[in-house]
Design an enzyme around this catalytic site. Structure first.
Site, PDB file in Angstrom:
ATOM      1  N   GLY A 192      -1.597 -34.647 -21.070  1.00 49.29           N
ATOM      2  CA  GLY A 192      -2.215 -33.203 -21.551  1.00 49.29           C
ATOM      3  C   GLY A 192      -2.848 -33.095 -22.698  1.00 49.29           C
ATOM      4  N   GLY A 193      -2.715 -33.969 -23.652  1.00 48.56           N
ATOM      5  CA  GLY A 193      -3.470 -34.026 -24.979  1.00 48.56           C
ATOM      6  C   GLY A 193      -4.978 -35.022 -24.767  1.00 48.56           C
ATOM      7  N   GLY A 201       0.888 -35.895 -29.568  1.00 53.40           N
ATOM      8  CA  GLY A 201       1.208 -34.624 -29.214  1.00 53.40           C
ATOM      9  C   GLY A 201       2.120 -33.988 -30.211  1.00 53.40           C
ATOM     10  N   ASP A 214       6.750 -41.911 -27.472  1.00 59.99           N
ATOM     11  CA  ASP A 214       5.701 -40.680 -27.046  1.00 59.99           C
ATOM     12  C   ASP A 214       6.440 -39.620 -26.350  1.00 59.99           C
ATOM     13  OD1 ASP A 214       3.163 -39.743 -26.589  1.00 59.99           O
ATOM     14  OD2 ASP A 214       2.362 -41.537 -25.363  1.00 59.99           O
ATOM     15  N   GLY A 215       5.651 -38.743 -26.266  1.00 63.40           N
ATOM     16  CA  GLY A 215       5.955 -37.542 -25.501  1.00 63.40           C
ATOM     17  C   GLY A 215       5.692 -37.455 -24.139  1.00 63.40           C
ATOM     18  N   LYS A 236      10.391 -30.050 -19.921  1.00 65.31           N
ATOM     19  CA  LYS A 236       9.702 -30.900 -19.283  1.00 65.31           C
ATOM     20  C   LYS A 236      10.380 -31.603 -18.069  1.00 65.31           C
ATOM     21  CE  LYS A 236       6.631 -30.616 -22.765  1.00 65.31           C
ATOM     22  NZ  LYS A 236       6.514 -31.613 -23.893  1.00 65.31           N
ATOM     23  N   GLU A 267      -2.636 -44.262 -24.264  1.00 61.61           N
ATOM     24  CA  GLU A 267      -1.409 -44.277 -24.191  1.00 61.61           C
ATOM     25  C   GLU A 267      -0.603 -45.283 -23.267  1.00 61.61           C
ATOM     26  OE1 GLU A 267      -0.664 -40.092 -23.345  1.00 61.61           O
ATOM     27  OE2 GLU A 267      -0.498 -39.467 -25.280  1.00 61.61           O
ATOM     28  N   THR A 270       5.301 -33.079 -30.018  1.00 65.96           N
ATOM     29  CA  THR A 270       6.576 -33.720 -30.339  1.00 65.96           C
ATOM     30  C   THR A 270       6.496 -35.060 -31.105  1.00 65.96           C
ATOM     31  OG1 THR A 270       7.134 -32.999 -27.939  1.00 65.96           O
ATOM     32  CG2 THR A 270       8.570 -34.075 -29.113  1.00 65.96           C
TER      33      THR A 270
HETATM   34  C1  5RP Z   1      -0.893 -36.262 -24.820  1.00 61.83           C
HETATM   35  C2  5RP Z   1       0.424 -36.492 -24.006  1.00 61.83           C
HETATM   36  C3  5RP Z   1       1.430 -35.875 -24.808  1.00 61.83           C
HETATM   37  O1  5RP Z   1       2.643 -36.860 -25.008  1.00 61.83           O
HETATM   38  C4  5RP Z   1       1.922 -35.001 -23.862  1.00 61.83           C
HETATM   39  O2  5RP Z   1       0.866 -33.986 -23.691  1.00 61.83           O
HETATM   40  C5  5RP Z   1       3.486 -34.084 -24.482  1.00 61.83           C
HETATM   41  O3  5RP Z   1       2.797 -33.307 -25.606  1.00 61.83           O
HETATM   42  P1  5RP Z   1       3.663 -32.255 -26.371  1.00 61.83           P
HETATM   43  O4  5RP Z   1       4.659 -33.128 -27.277  1.00 61.83           O
HETATM   44  O5  5RP Z   1       2.871 -31.597 -27.267  1.00 61.83           O
HETATM   45  O6  5RP Z   1       4.315 -31.326 -25.550  1.00 61.83           O
HETATM   46  O7  5RP Z   1       0.456 -37.451 -23.012  1.00 61.83           O
HETATM   47  O8  5RP Z   1      -2.057 -37.082 -24.033  1.00 61.83           O
END
Ligand code: 5RP
Length: 229
Positions: free
Chosen positions: A101-102, A30, A86-87, A126, A108, A32
């Site tokens: 989301g990604g 992601g 992780d984000g 968030k 993950e 972040t």
């Molecule tokens: C990807 C994820 C990411 O951690 C999540 O979407 C957060 O992304 P970002 O830091 O771009 O907001 O779960 O599958």
């Protein structure tokens, strides 16, 4: 750089300080995490971190880690992960979250369940009081996808296939589709997770419950909240 990007960068920098030498590091996916990888690379170039191994959850992060001088191992090649950074797309006050989301939710979750310490890095947008406000990704086998769509629709979960810019269905790293559930707030997250876990054709879902040990939340007032389980 936008204010939100600055917040993401601040949370990422704090997480870099948590990384210890001679450990196995898990790195998520992601925007972040992208800040985290660049900051980790900078720290490693200054003083080599001597990490035992680095594993990651997507090809995007793998490419960025390698560009920063790290050798990336497959999850199968390590017997544990000491720290996973992780984000998250949403996180509540119980440190439960929505991720994926990604589209990288399956790997993950696999990395997260093998990690001794899971740290999420987020900006304050968030944080929610009840999980919702973001579609819940469910990765489904193509052979089951239409039945899953009907079942989730009948259950009031408002599923929709994730699409690419050209209108075709998004395909995950593992060749599956994603149904994003539009229901919000999520009704009884632990109950919904059990229901999804028991649904044939569901490979994985983005409810990450009881997994995060710590969350670093970069706030607009310049402080970073550090929540622990
Ligand atoms: C990807 C994820 C990411 O951690 C999540 O979407 C957060 O992304 P970002 O830091 O771009 O907001 O779960 O599958």
């Amino acid at each position: 750089m936008t204010t939100q990007d600055e917040l993401k960068q601040q949370a990422a920098a704090q997480a870099v300080a948590m990384v210890q030498p001679n450990t196995v590091l898990g790195v998520g996916t992601g925007s972040t995490v992208a800040f985290f990888i660049d900051a980790l690379g900078a720290r490693n170039r200054e003083t080599p971190l001597a990490l035992t191994a680095v594993v990651t959850t997507s090809n995007r992060s793998k490419t960025q880690l390698e560009a920063n001088g790290f050798t990336v191992s497959e999850l199968a090649a390590v017997d544990h992960v000491d720290l996973c950074v992780d984000g998250a797309d949403r996180v509540d006050h119980q440190l439960d979250g929505i991720k994926g989301g990604g589209g990288a939710l399956t790997l993950e979750k696999n990395v997260a369940i093998n990690a001794t310490r899971n740290v999420w890095i987020v900006d304050e947008s968030k944080v929610v009081t009840r999980l919702g406000g973001f579609p819940l990704p469910v990765e489904v086998l193509p052979v089951s996808a239409e039945q899953n769509l009907r079942k989730f629709t009948a259950a009031g979960l408002a599923p929709a296939f994730r699409l690419q810019a050209d209108g075709s269905r998004y395909v995950t790293h593992y060749g599956n589709y994603i149904l994003d559930l539009g229901v919000s707030p999520l009704p009884i997250p632990h109950g919904l997770a059990s229901y999804l876990d028991a649904t044939v054709g569901v490979v994985e879902h983005g409810l990450f419950l009881d997994l995060a040990d710590e969350v670093l939340i970069a706030q607009a007032d310049g402080t970073i909240a550090h929540w622990t389980r």
